[in-house]
Motif scaffolding. Structure first.
Motif, PDB file in Angstrom:
ATOM      1  N   ILE A 167       0.835  -1.199   0.000  1.00 38.46           N
ATOM      2  CA  ILE A 167       0.000   0.000   0.000  1.00 38.46           C
ATOM      3  C   ILE A 167       0.874   1.255   0.000  1.00 38.46           C
ATOM      4  N   GLU A 200      -4.590  -6.262  -1.304  1.00 39.58           N
ATOM      5  CA  GLU A 200      -4.201  -5.661  -0.031  1.00 39.58           C
ATOM      6  C   GLU A 200      -5.422  -5.161   0.746  1.00 39.58           C
ATOM      7  N   THR A 201      -6.398  -4.612   0.047  1.00 42.07           N
ATOM      8  CA  THR A 201      -7.605  -4.163   0.751  1.00 42.07           C
ATOM      9  C   THR A 201      -8.358  -5.353   1.338  1.00 42.07           C
ATOM     10  N   LEU A 210      -8.080   4.987   2.393  1.00 43.75           N
ATOM     11  CA  LEU A 210      -7.533   4.494   1.127  1.00 43.75           C
ATOM     12  C   LEU A 210      -8.608   4.463   0.044  1.00 43.75           C
TER      13      LEU A 210
END
Length: 260
Positions: A60, A100-101, A126
């Protein structure tokens, strides 16, 4: 037999109580075993999610640096106070890292409440940041009225957004590496300024932006109180309010100057 017949109701009641106690003990044992098993399962799940968190945060942060680099180049290449439409249309907005989320969502489920709140805030910021960039480019491409050329001051807002995301990832790194048990709840001004430095915003053109970040703050780590404590403080403040004015007047008459 006569004694048993005389006291059969009492004996039956006692036997029922003994049977109930035995059944309760058996159920308690099963419940306790299930609770231990669930606790161990959650512990393993938390350990697994935490073990992948450094890589997730690193990816990220790499995304944040890519976005920051593009915004920096757009800002510096633009003459005057506007970023030209052609440059924004040609810009390939970095894609938000989907894996990643998803990993952050798993970490939220496995972490303690305080840490889960911090990770949830990161995930929310984000997604908002990525959505704002997509909306910006969509407006420019569509030629929306007033959105053909974008002011540099608006680009500065997007830079602050991505610096905030980068700073939040940095604050989580010590926890992810098992070097800390708690996490700072939100980045302060110096955290965001450090993020800008790491993302390469070294030019003098960004001094006003840095001053804005320092001014907006916060300058200190905000205190995170439990809900019951915040409610109690609010009640105590409201209760004390009627007596505050006479006290100030009395001290004022003696020449004392009270701070805000």
């Amino acid at each position: 037999m006569a004694l048993a017949e005389k006291w059969q109701t009492l004996i039956a009641g006692l036997l029922a109580i003994v049977a109930a106690l035995i059944g309760t003990g058996f159920v308690y044992h099963q419940t306790r075993q299930a609770r231990i098993f669930e606790r161990d399962r959650l512990h393993r799940r938390h350990a697994a999610a935490r073990s992948t968190l450094p890589l997730v945060l690193s990816n990220i942060m790499e995304y944040a640096r890519a976005v920051g680099r593009d915004l920096r180049n757009l800002y510096l290449a633009a003459p005057g106070d506007h970023v030209q439409r052609e440059a924004l249309i040609a810009w390939q907005v970095p894609a938000i890292p989907q894996d990643e989320t998803a990993a952050l969502a798993v970490a939220i489920e496995a972490a303690s409440n305080d840490v889960a709140d911090v990770i949830a805030d990161l995930l929310g910021h984000l997604q908002v940041q990525a959505g704002r960039l997509r909306g910006l480019q969509a407006d420019v491409v569509a030629g929306t009225a007033g959105r053909r050329n974008i002011l540099k001051s608006e680009i500065e807002e997007y830079i602050q957004d991505i610096a905030d995301v980068h700073a939040r990832c940095e604050l989580l790194l010590d926890y992810a590496r098992r070097e800390a048990k708690t996490v700072q709840p939100t980045p302060i001004a110096k955290d965001k300024l450090r993020a800008l430095f790491l993302m390469g915003f070294h030019e003098g053109a960004f001094e006003d932006l840095k001053a804005t970040i320092a001014k907006r703050g916060p300058g200190d780590v905000p205190e995170r109180l439990p809900p019951w404590r915040r409610i109690w403080n609010a009640i105590a403040t409201r209760w004390a309010a009627p007596s505050a004015y006479p006290m100030i007047c009395a001290k004022g008459s003696d020449g004392f100057e009270l701070g805000g």
